[in-house]
Design a protein around this motif. Structure first.
Motif: not given
Length: 179
Positions: A80-101
């Protein structure tokens, strides 16, 4: 005595903790509010800027719950004071992420894209199409959602393709050798 359990939980400015008689804790801070129900045996003493947790006996169950209770309460306060965070990375040809809402669309080399609904209380960012940042106040929820996304395409040991945590080292194997 538990080394972790005997440490008091420091309360930063702007964070309040209330614990009722059923050991239900409500932690309020600048980033939100979290609730958790603790073991009924643990005793809480709320001072001005810290919370001290004591256990009723020296039994193995009480000793293990002492450290666990302190760690969970500390994570609630940090969330509640700072929050938490996790970071991910995607590795591979044609691998991708997209955010929609409130949906995360992942293309991971399968015949169809993976659609993942973002749970309430979490915030997801996609700065590049190969990076995912998950933020939230609840440490367990952030970690669980990151693990679920990673499990859609875990890193494989031969080429290293897949979804991994930033900084995670994937042990590589040598492929077949021709004679």
């Amino acid at each position: 005595m538990s080394r972790i359990g005997k440490k008091p939980v420091n309360l930063p400015k702007g964070v309040t903790v209330t614990i009722d008689e059923e050991n239900k804790a409500v932690v309020k801070g600048p980033k939100g509010e979290l609730q958790f129900t603790f073991n009924k045996d643990m005793k809480f003493e709320i001072l001005e800027d810290e919370v001290v947790i004591t256990r009723p006996s020296e039994s193995k169950k009480d000793r293990t719950m002492h450290g666990t209770t302190r760690a969970i309460l500390n994570n609630l306060v940090t969330g509640v004071n700072e929050g938490f965070e996790k970071r991910l990375e995607i590795i591979g040809v044609g691998y991708r992420a997209q955010l929609r809402g409130k949906q995360l669309t992942l293309q991971l080399g399968k015949s169809h894209p993976e659609e993942v609904v973002i749970p309430e209380g979490l915030e997801v960012e996609v700065p590049k199409n190969t990076q995912i940042i998950i933020k939230g106040t609840d440490k367990q929820l952030v970690g669980e959602f990151a693990a679920n996304i990673r499990s859609l395409r875990s890193p494989e040991p031969y080429k290293g393709k897949g979804i991994r945590y930033v900084g995670e080292r994937v042990r590589r194997k040598e492929g077949k050798t021709a004679k």
